[in-house]
Enzyme design. Structure first.
Site, short mmCIF file in Angstrom:
data_model
loop_
_atom_site.label_atom_id
_atom_site.label_comp_id
_atom_site.label_asym_id
_atom_site.label_seq_id
_atom_site.Cartn_x
_atom_site.Cartn_y
_atom_site.Cartn_z
N GLU A 115 -10.49 2.92 -8.14
CA GLU A 115 -11.58 3.21 -7.46
C GLU A 115 -12.27 4.20 -8.33
O GLU A 115 -12.98 4.03 -9.19
CB GLU A 115 -11.08 3.81 -6.03
CG GLU A 115 -12.34 3.98 -4.83
CD GLU A 115 -11.94 4.77 -3.82
OE1 GLU A 115 -12.60 4.48 -2.65
OE2 GLU A 115 -11.11 5.75 -3.80
N HIS A 175 -6.48 3.56 -5.63
CA HIS A 175 -7.59 4.70 -5.40
C HIS A 175 -7.35 6.10 -5.40
O HIS A 175 -6.12 6.56 -5.98
CB HIS A 175 -7.73 4.29 -3.83
CG HIS A 175 -8.50 3.08 -3.65
ND1 HIS A 175 -9.63 2.87 -2.83
CD2 HIS A 175 -8.54 2.09 -4.24
CE1 HIS A 175 -10.11 1.64 -2.92
NE2 HIS A 175 -9.46 0.96 -3.64
N GLU A 176 -8.35 6.83 -5.69
CA GLU A 176 -8.35 8.37 -6.17
C GLU A 176 -7.37 8.40 -7.16
O GLU A 176 -6.39 9.21 -7.50
CB GLU A 176 -7.71 9.08 -4.98
CG GLU A 176 -8.17 9.28 -3.55
CD GLU A 176 -8.28 8.12 -2.91
OE1 GLU A 176 -9.09 7.60 -2.08
OE2 GLU A 176 -6.86 7.62 -2.45
N HIS A 179 0.72 -1.20 -0.06
CA HIS A 179 0.17 0.04 -0.11
C HIS A 179 0.95 1.27 -0.12
O HIS A 179 1.52 1.39 0.97
CB HIS A 179 -0.89 -0.04 1.32
CG HIS A 179 -1.98 1.03 1.39
ND1 HIS A 179 -2.22 2.05 2.35
CD2 HIS A 179 -2.66 1.64 0.22
CE1 HIS A 179 -2.87 2.69 1.94
NE2 HIS A 179 -3.41 2.65 0.68
N HIS A 180 0.64 2.20 -1.07
CA HIS A 180 1.38 3.20 -0.89
C HIS A 180 0.29 4.54 -1.09
O HIS A 180 -0.49 4.68 -2.00
CB HIS A 180 2.06 3.58 -2.40
CG HIS A 180 3.26 2.69 -2.62
ND1 HIS A 180 4.00 2.47 -3.69
CD2 HIS A 180 3.98 2.07 -1.57
CE1 HIS A 180 4.90 1.62 -3.79
NE2 HIS A 180 4.99 1.32 -2.25
N GLU A 181 0.12 5.19 0.32
CA GLU A 181 -0.87 6.33 0.36
C GLU A 181 0.17 7.33 0.18
O GLU A 181 0.71 8.08 1.21
CB GLU A 181 -1.54 6.28 1.69
CG GLU A 181 -2.42 7.54 1.94
CD GLU A 181 -3.37 7.69 0.76
OE1 GLU A 181 -4.36 7.01 0.59
OE2 GLU A 181 -3.20 8.68 0.04
N GLU A 226 -16.54 2.09 1.13
CA GLU A 226 -16.07 3.01 2.30
C GLU A 226 -17.05 4.00 2.81
O GLU A 226 -16.91 4.40 3.90
CB GLU A 226 -14.66 3.39 2.03
CG GLU A 226 -14.48 4.47 1.03
CD GLU A 226 -13.20 4.82 0.71
OE1 GLU A 226 -12.33 3.93 0.61
OE2 GLU A 226 -13.01 6.07 0.20
C1 NOJ Z 1 -8.84 5.99 0.34
C2 NOJ Z 1 -9.22 4.91 -0.01
O1 NOJ Z 1 -10.14 4.78 -0.87
C3 NOJ Z 1 -9.11 3.91 1.01
O2 NOJ Z 1 -9.26 2.36 0.36
C4 NOJ Z 1 -8.02 3.68 1.93
O3 NOJ Z 1 -8.21 2.95 2.95
C5 NOJ Z 1 -7.82 4.98 2.53
N1 NOJ Z 1 -7.83 6.52 1.53
C6 NOJ Z 1 -6.54 5.31 3.29
O4 NOJ Z 1 -5.43 5.29 2.36
#
Ligand code: NOJ
Length: 686
Positions: free
Chosen positions: A481, A462-463, A382-384, A487
């Site tokens: 997404e 995502h985003e 996961h890369h946020e 969510e």
């Molecule tokens: C928004 C993402 O849609 C979600 O899946 C993720 O858990 C959170 N951001 C944190 O990164």
């Protein structure tokens, strides 16, 4: 004989005829292979226009084409037609994965070469493709007038629809990017919207306006022009320029999918057909699958992303999820909140605190990767980024390399920010802020796909930037997404996604490509954690979403303990595939209901997903998609008689029935409900 000579000279795949047409010809026309769709091009006083019809019904009336540049070049008026070329494509290609394994790309092509006047006039080529399921066109701006770098200040493309039809849309230029509930209004009530936008006409046609192969260009939004039309509104850079490029430039395709039924939009492959073939030579490492993960528990507030007493991504908790995945045959285990950075302000923060190489001390990533391997599963990374692209691009290559060394083949990326605050270093070395769906980000997202491919990594974004069919060229771009997903049911102050939402998505967002919606919530009310929120469906509808919403990676999103409490229903998620040979839509009304069947790849099994909005419905389904002469066991998961998303969501009936292609299946869907069915050929002795 003539036929033989003809075919030996002209390949059956590409049949090229060049017609030098008179520069005075008023209309140049192109027909789809079935001759029903017509695209026309004409110059009016040197200004280019096009129009679209189907079977004599006007869809797009005379609409403008062209550009405005910062440089001294005129690509909007003063044109003459220099020549017109006609081509065609008749090809079948095979997907690496998807809703269909085999796709027919049949279209006719018309290329209009335009030449401007002496003073500032330039050269422009417009290529139209007409398919049986719609049209696409793109511009080609060749090298000219000694120009190299150019700044497009406006693309003048218009879509002047022939009626004030109903449209499903989400607004553009908003902080939550594409995460809004779709609205249905007349075209005349719209301001500026994202694509895909879907139109239900009153002339018996359904349309989707979108773009294909978005690369090195800014993304297209649609700004209303006149009562019933739109003009292209390219998302600008922070200095107001719309597209910064080097000649020659090929724009993305502007697409109009045209169908006689809403389901016809779902089974159209026009967007994929307008993308380039696969660029990855060895695709053996690209595989679809299902996953579980340390995710929903943070969204409902049971644990936290950041280090602390409730930290979710601990070694111990991850082992629990690995065991759970392995027990039920899931391939992936997503772990969010594993790395240093979450403890500080990170959403849209600049500079971002995220470090993609440094695990938290209570997360032993090496041990866990090994443990996962021993259990036949893998971790999903996961890369946020928190939308700090500069921070991410600095670390990206090393971060993918790190994951590859650990045997982590899928990475979920994230870009939580507020839509218009993505940092970039400009030519003077200053930090400026760009839009999430600008050319800057289009280029960033493409870079991520390409760097990931280098390290054999598949991406679930995502985003994201909206999907425009990149998966054909880069099949490691698995899912995204890009709409309100599950969510929102966990925390949204507006009460989450209403039952209607998932009956709109298949005809809007999902026309662009797969979605990581993350279905599969079994504890629908989670009162212990968030008494004010809940999932607004029945349990059977959660299962149906695995067939209705296509994704090559599907998550079983709920906590292991909740899934294990309902193993009878969970069995459908264990069985359902994520890669298909064929997809058909049995019935549909946009925003009301949809029933989709899909055939498992290389198998005779079929799966059905049927969902409704807040209204209950009864369907008589014809099973003619099944193979004649074969008996199937239908494993049915359907709403009980008293089911209701609001008052009685867990009332589910799980039963088996023998059926064949002649069976007429009656199906009841409760308010906010659904049904999921696996059709399995009967084995000897069963
Ligand atoms: C928004 C993402 O849609 C979600 O899946 C993720 O858990 C959170 N951001 C944190 O990164």
């Amino acid at each position: 004989m003539f036929n033989k000579i003809f075919h030996s000279i002209f390949s059956p795949i590409m049949f090229l005829v060049i017609l030098i047409s008179s520069i005075y010809a008023a209309n140049h026309e192109l027909y789809s292979p079935d001759h029903l769709i017509k695209v026309g091009f004409r110059l009016k006083h040197g200004v280019p226009y096009y129009f679209v019809e189907k079977s004599g019904r006007e869809i797009v009336r005379s609409s403008r084409l062209g550009f405005r540049f910062k440089e001294k070049i005129n690509l909007c008026s003063g044109f003459k037609v220099e020549k017109v070329e006609y081509d065609s494509i008749r090809e079948i290609w095979y997907t690496v994965w998807g809703e269909e394994s085999r796709i027919k790309n049949y279209c006719n092509i018309m290329r209009i070469y335009l030449e401007g006047g002496k003073k500032k006039g330039g050269k422009l080529v417009v290529e139209f493709r007409a398919f049986n399921d719609g049209i696409g066109f793109r511009y080609f701006i060749p090298e000219q007038r000694g120009l190299e770098k150019v700044n497009i200040m406006d693309e003048l493309t218009e879509f002047n629809f022939a009626g004030n039809w109903d449209c499903w849309w989400i607004p553009a230029y908003r902080p939550q990017r594409y995460e809004y509930l779709y609205k249905k209004t007349k075209i005349s009530e719209i301001d500026t919207i994202h694509t895909p936008a879907t139109i239900e006409t009153d002339i018996g046609l359904y349309l989707s306006i979108h773009e294909a192969a978005l690369e090195k260009y800014s993304s297209m939004t649609l700004a209303r022009k006149g009562e019933t039309g739109f003009e292209v509104d390219l998302v600008p850079w922070s200095d107001g320029v719309k597209v910064k490029g080097k000649l020659p430039i090929k724009t993305p395709w502007r697409t109009i999918q045209i169908a006689d039924t809403p389901g016809g939009l779902i089974t159209s492959h026009l967007i994929l057909n307008l993308n380039e073939p696969c660029k990855i030579k060895d695709v053996s490492w690209i595989k679809t699958g299902k996953y579980v993960g340390i995710w929903w528990e943070m969204h409902i507030g049971k644990s936290t992303w950041e280090l602390g007493p409730k930290h979710g991504a601990t070694t111990e908790n991850t082992i629990k999820y690995i065991d759970f995945a392995s027990r039920y045959g899931f391939k992936g285990v997503l772990v969010e909140g594993w790395n240093v950075g979450w403890e500080k302000e990170w959403a849209g923060a600049y500079p971002s605190p995220m470090n993609f190489l440094k695990p938290y001390p209570d997360f032993d990533i090496r041990k866990l990767s090994e443990y996962a391997k021993s259990k036949g599963v893998f971790l999903i990374g996961h890369h946020e980024t928190g939308a700090d692209i500069l921070n991410y691009e600095r670390q990206m290559e090393d971060a993918f390399k790190f994951y590859e060394e650990l045997g982590i083949p899928v990475v979920k990326t994230g870009y939580v920010g507020w839509g218009r605050d993505l940092p970039r270093l400009n030519e003077k070395g200053e930090v400026v802020k760009e839009w999430h769906h600008s050319q800057y980000m289009v280029e960033h997202f493409r870079k991520v796909i390409e760097v990931a491919a280098k390290y054999h990594i598949m991406i679930v974004a995502h985003e994201p930037i909206k999907d425009t069919g990149e998966r054909r060229t880069w099949p490691n771009m698995m899912s995204r997404e890009g709409a309100r997903g599950q969510e929102y049911n966990a925390w949204s102050p507006d009460g989450g996604n209403p039952p209607e939402h998932t009956t709109v998505l298949p005809f809007t967002r999902l026309l662009a490509g797969p979605m990581d919606f993350t279905p599969g919530i079994f504890d629908l009310t989670f009162d212990e954690y968030r008494p004010k929120n809940r999932v607004n469906t029945t349990l059977a509808k959660q299962l149906a979403l695995y067939v209705v919403i296509y994704s090559p990676f599907q998550m079983a999103a709920d906590l292991p303990e909740n899934c294990e409490k309902r193993l009878d229903a969970f069995k459908f998620i264990i069985d359902v595939p994520t890669d298909w040979d064929e997809t058909r839509v049995l019935n549909a009304k946009i925003g009301d209901y949809v029933t989709i069947v899909r055939k498992k790849k290389n198998s005779d099994e079929w799966y059905l997903g049927s969902i409704t909005d807040e209204e209950e419905r009864s369907f008589d389904l014809d099973l003619k998609f099944l193979k004649p002469g074969i008996k199937y066991v239908a494993e049915i998961y359907r709403d009980g008689e008293n089911a209701d998303w609001k008052t009685n969501p867990y009332d589910i009936i799980i039963e088996k029935r023998k059926v064949d292609w002649n069976t007429n299946l009656k199906l009841y869907l409760a308010p906010g409900g659904g049904a999921a069915i696996r059709f399995k050929p009967v084995d000897e002795g069963e």
